[in-house]
Design a protein around this motif. Structure first.
Motif, PDB file in Angstrom:
ATOM      1  N   PRO A 101     -23.555 -11.848  -4.918  1.00 42.62           N
ATOM      2  CA  PRO A 101     -23.585 -10.550  -3.986  1.00 42.62           C
ATOM      3  C   PRO A 101     -24.370  -9.603  -4.118  1.00 42.62           C
ATOM      4  O   PRO A 101     -24.349  -9.096  -5.459  1.00 42.62           O
ATOM      5  CB  PRO A 101     -22.033 -10.470  -3.771  1.00 42.62           C
ATOM      6  CG  PRO A 101     -21.544 -10.785  -4.932  1.00 42.62           C
ATOM      7  CD  PRO A 101     -22.230 -11.877  -5.480  1.00 42.62           C
ATOM      8  N   ARG A 102     -25.080  -9.067  -3.307  1.00 43.66           N
ATOM      9  CA  ARG A 102     -26.099  -7.811  -3.455  1.00 43.66           C
ATOM     10  C   ARG A 102     -25.311  -6.523  -2.815  1.00 43.66           C
ATOM     11  O   ARG A 102     -25.470  -5.671  -3.557  1.00 43.66           O
ATOM     12  CB  ARG A 102     -27.400  -7.940  -3.237  1.00 43.66           C
ATOM     13  CG  ARG A 102     -28.421  -7.149  -3.463  1.00 43.66           C
ATOM     14  CD  ARG A 102     -29.506  -7.051  -2.472  1.00 43.66           C
ATOM     15  NE  ARG A 102     -30.928  -6.190  -3.197  1.00 43.66           N
ATOM     16  CZ  ARG A 102     -31.918  -5.525  -2.566  1.00 43.66           C
ATOM     17  NH1 ARG A 102     -31.778  -6.028  -1.183  1.00 43.66           N
ATOM     18  NH2 ARG A 102     -32.592  -4.937  -3.229  1.00 43.66           N
ATOM     19  N   THR A 103     -24.874  -6.907  -1.658  1.00 44.58           N
ATOM     20  CA  THR A 103     -23.973  -5.515  -1.050  1.00 44.58           C
ATOM     21  C   THR A 103     -22.773  -6.128  -0.510  1.00 44.58           C
ATOM     22  O   THR A 103     -22.596  -7.372  -0.094  1.00 44.58           O
ATOM     23  CB  THR A 103     -24.965  -4.995   0.128  1.00 44.58           C
ATOM     24  OG1 THR A 103     -25.346  -6.226   1.015  1.00 44.58           O
ATOM     25  CG2 THR A 103     -26.316  -4.296  -0.339  1.00 44.58           C
ATOM     26  N   MET A 104     -21.796  -5.220  -0.669  1.00 45.44           N
ATOM     27  CA  MET A 104     -20.410  -5.675  -0.029  1.00 45.44           C
ATOM     28  C   MET A 104     -19.845  -4.336   0.548  1.00 45.44           C
ATOM     29  O   MET A 104     -20.285  -3.337   0.194  1.00 45.44           O
ATOM     30  CB  MET A 104     -19.527  -6.313  -1.362  1.00 45.44           C
ATOM     31  CG  MET A 104     -19.938  -7.304  -1.975  1.00 45.44           C
ATOM     32  SD  MET A 104     -19.711  -8.715  -1.271  1.00 45.44           S
ATOM     33  CE  MET A 104     -18.011  -9.040  -1.100  1.00 45.44           C
ATOM     34  N   VAL A 105     -18.846  -4.682   1.643  1.00 48.35           N
ATOM     35  CA  VAL A 105     -18.387  -3.896   2.306  1.00 48.35           C
ATOM     36  C   VAL A 105     -17.192  -3.303   1.600  1.00 48.35           C
ATOM     37  O   VAL A 105     -16.570  -4.291   1.075  1.00 48.35           O
ATOM     38  CB  VAL A 105     -17.872  -4.194   3.576  1.00 48.35           C
ATOM     39  CG1 VAL A 105     -17.134  -3.225   4.545  1.00 48.35           C
ATOM     40  CG2 VAL A 105     -19.238  -4.919   4.576  1.00 48.35           C
ATOM     41  N   ALA A 106     -17.375  -2.120   1.339  1.00 47.95           N
ATOM     42  CA  ALA A 106     -15.899  -1.283   0.454  1.00 47.95           C
ATOM     43  C   ALA A 106     -15.121  -1.007   1.404  1.00 47.95           C
ATOM     44  O   ALA A 106     -15.492  -0.338   2.681  1.00 47.95           O
ATOM     45  CB  ALA A 106     -16.586  -0.175  -0.068  1.00 47.95           C
ATOM     46  N   LYS A 107     -13.820  -1.078   1.217  1.00 46.89           N
ATOM     47  CA  LYS A 107     -12.732  -1.143   2.035  1.00 46.89           C
ATOM     48  C   LYS A 107     -11.704  -0.178   1.279  1.00 46.89           C
ATOM     49  O   LYS A 107     -11.518  -0.246   0.119  1.00 46.89           O
ATOM     50  CB  LYS A 107     -11.993  -2.468   2.608  1.00 46.89           C
ATOM     51  CG  LYS A 107     -13.006  -3.062   3.321  1.00 46.89           C
ATOM     52  CD  LYS A 107     -12.227  -4.570   3.660  1.00 46.89           C
ATOM     53  CE  LYS A 107     -13.081  -5.430   4.480  1.00 46.89           C
ATOM     54  NZ  LYS A 107     -12.563  -6.827   4.910  1.00 46.89           N
ATOM     55  N   PRO A 108     -11.091   0.678   2.039  1.00 44.96           N
ATOM     56  CA  PRO A 108      -9.863   1.565   1.245  1.00 44.96           C
ATOM     57  C   PRO A 108      -8.698   0.570   0.972  1.00 44.96           C
ATOM     58  O   PRO A 108      -8.576  -0.542   1.479  1.00 44.96           O
ATOM     59  CB  PRO A 108      -9.436   2.504   2.315  1.00 44.96           C
ATOM     60  CG  PRO A 108      -9.747   1.786   3.834  1.00 44.96           C
ATOM     61  CD  PRO A 108     -10.984   0.917   3.423  1.00 44.96           C
ATOM     62  N   VAL A 109      -7.783   0.905   0.012  1.00 48.75           N
ATOM     63  CA  VAL A 109      -6.962   0.257  -0.533  1.00 48.75           C
ATOM     64  C   VAL A 109      -5.788   0.185   0.661  1.00 48.75           C
ATOM     65  O   VAL A 109      -5.703   1.022   1.528  1.00 48.75           O
ATOM     66  CB  VAL A 109      -5.953   0.962  -1.754  1.00 48.75           C
ATOM     67  CG1 VAL A 109      -6.974   0.897  -2.902  1.00 48.75           C
ATOM     68  CG2 VAL A 109      -5.877   2.415  -1.295  1.00 48.75           C
ATOM     69  N   SER A 110      -5.225  -1.109   0.501  1.00 51.62           N
ATOM     70  CA  SER A 110      -4.224  -1.466   1.722  1.00 51.62           C
ATOM     71  C   SER A 110      -2.786  -1.071   1.380  1.00 51.62           C
ATOM     72  O   SER A 110      -2.701  -1.173  -0.019  1.00 51.62           O
ATOM     73  CB  SER A 110      -4.331  -2.988   2.017  1.00 51.62           C
ATOM     74  OG  SER A 110      -4.142  -3.760   1.033  1.00 51.62           O
ATOM     75  N   ALA A 111      -1.914  -0.668   2.165  1.00 50.07           N
ATOM     76  CA  ALA A 111      -0.690  -0.325   2.086  1.00 50.07           C
ATOM     77  C   ALA A 111       0.196  -1.376   2.255  1.00 50.07           C
ATOM     78  O   ALA A 111      -0.089  -2.709   2.921  1.00 50.07           O
ATOM     79  CB  ALA A 111      -0.341   0.493   3.012  1.00 50.07           C
ATOM     80  N   SER A 112       1.373  -1.647   1.513  1.00 44.84           N
ATOM     81  CA  SER A 112       2.320  -2.530   1.553  1.00 44.84           C
ATOM     82  C   SER A 112       3.807  -1.920   1.996  1.00 44.84           C
ATOM     83  O   SER A 112       3.771  -0.838   1.982  1.00 44.84           O
ATOM     84  CB  SER A 112       2.410  -3.331   0.455  1.00 44.84           C
ATOM     85  OG  SER A 112       1.321  -3.926  -0.306  1.00 44.84           O
ATOM     86  N   ARG A 113       4.573  -2.850   2.915  1.00 45.13           N
ATOM     87  CA  ARG A 113       5.711  -2.201   3.278  1.00 45.13           C
ATOM     88  C   ARG A 113       6.803  -2.350   2.283  1.00 45.13           C
ATOM     89  O   ARG A 113       6.976  -3.564   1.596  1.00 45.13           O
ATOM     90  CB  ARG A 113       5.922  -3.092   4.558  1.00 45.13           C
ATOM     91  CG  ARG A 113       5.227  -2.696   5.562  1.00 45.13           C
ATOM     92  CD  ARG A 113       5.806  -3.563   6.798  1.00 45.13           C
ATOM     93  NE  ARG A 113       4.558  -3.284   7.916  1.00 45.13           N
ATOM     94  CZ  ARG A 113       4.543  -2.221   8.677  1.00 45.13           C
ATOM     95  NH1 ARG A 113       5.546  -1.041   8.587  1.00 45.13           N
ATOM     96  NH2 ARG A 113       3.813  -2.087   9.811  1.00 45.13           N
ATOM     97  N   TYR A 114       7.648  -1.442   2.080  1.00 44.59           N
ATOM     98  CA  TYR A 114       8.939  -1.490   0.784  1.00 44.59           C
ATOM     99  C   TYR A 114      10.020  -1.076   1.717  1.00 44.59           C
ATOM    100  O   TYR A 114      10.037  -0.161   2.377  1.00 44.59           O
ATOM    101  CB  TYR A 114       8.581  -0.803  -0.250  1.00 44.59           C
ATOM    102  CG  TYR A 114       7.374  -1.322  -1.256  1.00 44.59           C
ATOM    103  CD1 TYR A 114       7.639  -1.926  -2.050  1.00 44.59           C
ATOM    104  CD2 TYR A 114       5.909  -1.002  -1.052  1.00 44.59           C
ATOM    105  CE1 TYR A 114       6.552  -2.680  -2.979  1.00 44.59           C
ATOM    106  CE2 TYR A 114       4.873  -1.747  -1.696  1.00 44.59           C
ATOM    107  CZ  TYR A 114       5.473  -2.218  -2.770  1.00 44.59           C
ATOM    108  OH  TYR A 114       4.170  -2.923  -3.328  1.00 44.59           O
ATOM    109  N   VAL A 115      11.093  -1.120   1.112  1.00 42.56           N
ATOM    110  CA  VAL A 115      12.470  -0.561   1.592  1.00 42.56           C
ATOM    111  C   VAL A 115      13.168  -0.070   0.128  1.00 42.56           C
ATOM    112  O   VAL A 115      13.119  -0.469  -0.762  1.00 42.56           O
ATOM    113  CB  VAL A 115      13.383  -1.723   2.197  1.00 42.56           C
ATOM    114  CG1 VAL A 115      13.775  -2.907   1.185  1.00 42.56           C
ATOM    115  CG2 VAL A 115      14.570  -1.341   2.922  1.00 42.56           C
ATOM    116  N   VAL A 116      13.729   1.010   0.527  1.00 46.82           N
ATOM    117  CA  VAL A 116      14.374   1.528  -0.413  1.00 46.82           C
ATOM    118  C   VAL A 116      16.046   1.143  -0.496  1.00 46.82           C
ATOM    119  O   VAL A 116      16.620   0.901   0.391  1.00 46.82           O
ATOM    120  CB  VAL A 116      14.645   3.147   0.025  1.00 46.82           C
ATOM    121  CG1 VAL A 116      15.305   3.975  -0.973  1.00 46.82           C
ATOM    122  CG2 VAL A 116      13.207   3.822   0.054  1.00 46.82           C
TER     123      VAL A 116
END
Length: 718
Positions: free
Chosen positions: A249-264
């Motif tokens: 790969p020469r160029t890649m799409v940068a993406k923000p970190v993804s969130a996961s669902r958690y329960v307390v």
């Protein structure tokens, strides 16, 4: 595999670090910890087990280290051994990093202790070793045995970074006025040490300022294809060739970190943890549990209680819609339809570079190089690259990435640098992917009779074109910036522009990890620098803009005030007799609206209605016609006609302020669609209603409605 790395942070927590200097609102320790926390949280966010961190506290109240019994190692504590840092370690460390009640403790002894920790942890293994020393330079630094320290850094190949609060840095342009003599002497000692071991020495002001500039992460390239680049079939023709190549790969799409669902989870009375659905900012990370998703499949069956029987996913087959029926395709039948392909990269032709359109690009770009260690492949690929370059041509390639993947078409472009050459590939469309659209010309206007006009109110004059050109030229950003020599340069170079979304999210995550109760910080200036054009450039172009406005006679149109309730004034008959009223009174009963001419008759009858019941009856007739069209529709052939009827009712009832009446009729229609009362599954009709925005009338559209915008959006879902 990523390189192993061990970093030890030596943090001066002496009594003097608790003071506020030079009009800062933070103590020296709080100021220095901004940099330390940023580095630690960045390492944690990478999530690599091979990145180790250790923390040593200098000038602590206690002496907690394995050399504490020896002279000179007092008031030094190992706050954290070298280990992979997690959030729990951050919480423990945060409680320890506070100003102490003493300024006793030798900074050089802390360096010796850090070197010893690295030697014991890293042994002779391949590690990147770093020591970061943060201090304000007001304590003691015994340099009697400094040569031993220098030899230790060189023998173990350790990188030393010294950052001082209010240290002088001529390159950065910072100098502390009225500096105490002992602090200046300590700065000189540390500067000489750093120079001897070829390390980095700087002031904390520069380090804190550069925190806002995102650090670009180096990614180890992974080949997406290793195989042959062929021209013709080498097994059949002597003139064909095959080159062993690799694709990265020469160029890649940068993406923000993804969130996961958690329960307390909270501790229940019987000792077991009970899940709750709420979380607070004070919740420790150890009390969060990841949510797992489970999916069940059910079919209607009268043989089981409840009428629903669960089935396994393996028992299901794919079904494809064909009109109003479903055609099942088993896995065996589906396998027959799969196109069997082998990984390959075959040149199918060549095209001139000037014939290729930039908008054909359909993917990110990749680099194609010769197979590593294969000299013959490198020579052959170099010949192809130079031939394409000299002929100013591109190669058209049929590419299959993996076995049984669908083939794609790519264009290979030559790239030749000073010491590197390669092919750049990008995916291009098939013929079926190209959608040509024809638009009328902007410089001419055609009349209904077919005449072509070159002068019209929608066609700009030569003066307008010139003024617009001058205005665009006045907003030129290409050389509005300044370089280090204060010369004109590009205003927003690519190397200085960063994605605000990605780096803002990272900033917020790191801040919340260390300060869970504090408000979120403002975005770093580097992220918002190019959000707006330069003010001086806007002022410069203002004169050109005003000339353009005057020439085009641009005027501001005031926003129309929405009239919530309007009554249409009906035309009065010329004679004294109302013919329509006479006909209605003599007919004995009012004629119902016909399906064939429903909309004109509906609009015609509205003017003679007086009571709310009459409006409801008329709306019910219209919706009955819409339901009849849906029921008798072959596939979706009548859906558009039904939507036109619904649209007419919506527009008129909105004008006559009967929003709730329309909403009630629409709810009844949705209920019939959901319950399949209109001759089977008519879900497609509801999607058509969504497409034409014929949902509920909201309170923003009419005073008589109680429906909010969110409720209207939820209502359109099935």
């Amino acid at each position: 595999m990523a390189d192993k790395q061990a970093t030890i942070y030596i943090v001066d927590v002496g009594k003097s670090m608790g003071q506020k200097r030079h009009f800062r609102q933070k103590t020296d320790l709080e100021y220095a910890l901004e940099y330390v926390w940023d580095r630690i949280t960045t390492t944690i966010s990478n999530g690599r087990k091979t990145d180790m961190i250790g923390v040593v506290g200098l000038r602590t109240d206690a002496s907690d280290n394995h050399l504490a019994k020896e002279e000179g190692y007092e008031n030094i504590s190992i706050l954290s051994p070298i280990q992979q840092f997690l959030m729990s370690h951050v919480r423990e460390l945060e409680e320890s990093l506070h100003p102490s009640n003493t300024d006793e403790g030798d900074g050089i002894a802390a360096l010796i202790l850090a070197i010893d920790m690295i030697i014991k942890h890293c042994k002779k293994l391949k590690y990147k070793k770093n020591i970061v020393f943060v201090t304000n330079g007001t304590g003691g630094f015994d340099t009697d045995d400094i040569h031993t320290v220098i030899d230790g850094f060189k023998e173990e190949n350790i990188n030393l970074t010294v950052l001082g609060v209010d240290f002088d840095d001529p390159e950065y342009g910072y100098k502390e006025e009225n500096k105490p003599a002992y602090k200046a002497e300590n700065e000189k000692k540390l500067s000489d040490l750093v120079e001897a071991v070829d390390g980095a020495f700087g002031t904390m002001a520069q380090a804190v300022e550069e925190m806002g500039t995102p650090r670009l992460k180096t990614v180890r390239p992974v080949a997406s294809y290793k195989g042959k680049l062929t021209l013709g079939d080498p097994t059949k023709y002597d003139s064909a060739f095959a080159i062993d190549v690799e694709r990265y790969p020469r160029t890649m799409v940068a993406k923000p970190v993804s969130a996961s669902r958690y329960v307390v989870t909270e501790q229940s009375t019987d000792g077991e943890s009970a899940p709750t659905m709420t979380a607070t900012e004070e919740t420790p990370a150890s009390e969060l549990q990841a949510v797992r998703h489970a999916r069940t499949y059910q079919i209607e069956s009268e043989d089981v209680s409840g009428g629903k029987m669960e089935i396994e996913k393996e028992e299901m087959a794919k079904g494809y819609k064909y009109g109003r029926t479903v055609v099942p395709i088993s896995q065996a039948d589906e396998a027959i339809a799969v196109m069997e392909t082998e990984p390959s990269m075959d040149i199918v032709g060549f095209i001139p570079a000037d014939k290729y359109k930039r908008y054909y690009h359909m993917s990110t770009t990749n680099v194609i190089v010769a197979q590593k260690g294969n000299g013959m492949a490198a020579i052959a690929l170099s010949s192809l690259i130079r031939a394409l370059y000299e002929l100013d041509s591109y190669a058209l390639v049929r590419f299959v990435k993996r076995k049984n993947d669908a083939p794609v078409m790519m264009v290979l472009a030559p790239e030749i640098g000073a010491d590197f050459e390669c092919l750049i590939d990008v995916q291009v469309p098939f013929l079926e992917d190209v959608r040509p659209y024809r638009f009328p010309p902007l410089g001419t206007v055609k009349t209904v009779k077919g005449q072509t006009l070159d002068k019209h109110r929608n066609i700009p004059t030569d003066e307008m074109n010139k003024l617009m050109s001058d205005y665009v030229d006045s907003m030129d950003l290409s050389e509005w910036g300044k370089d280090d020599d204060d010369e004109s340069a590009e205003y927003a170079p690519i190397d200085s522009t960063f994605s605000p979304i990605i780096h803002r999210i990272n900033q917020v995550i790191k801040h919340r990890a260390i300060h869970p109760k504090d408000p979120l910080p403002e975005p770093y200036p580097v992220l918002t620098k190019y959000s707006h054009p330069p003010e001086d450039l806007v002022k410069k172009s203002q004169a050109h803009l005003e000339k353009l406005i005057n020439a085009c006679d641009v005027k501001k149109v005031e926003a129309k005030v929405k009239n919530k309730k309007r009554k249409r004034e009906q035309p009065k008959p010329i004679s004294v007799f109302d013919l329509e009223a006479i006909l209605e009174s003599t007919s004995g009963n009012k004629k119902a609206i016909s399906l064939e001419n429903s909309i004109p008759e509906f609009r015609q009858k509205l003017g003679s209605l007086e009571s709310e019941a009459e409006f409801r009856d008329l709306g019910t007739q219209m919706f009955s016609h819409a339901k009849k069209l849906i029921t008798t529709s072959l596939a979706d052939i009548n859906y558009g006609r039904a939507c036109e009827i619904i649209r007419a009712v919506r527009e008129e009832f909105l004008e006559y302020d009967f929003a709730e009446m329309y909403n009630s009729l629409l709810r009844d229609l949705k209920k019939d669609i959901v319950e399949k009362k209109l001759d089977g599954d008519r879900t497609g009709m509801w999607w058509t209603i969504r497409k034409f925005s014929l949902g509920l009338i909201t309170k923003d559209e009419a005073d008589g409605s109680e429906v909010t915008e969110e409720q209207a959006k939820d209502f359109l879902k099935l």
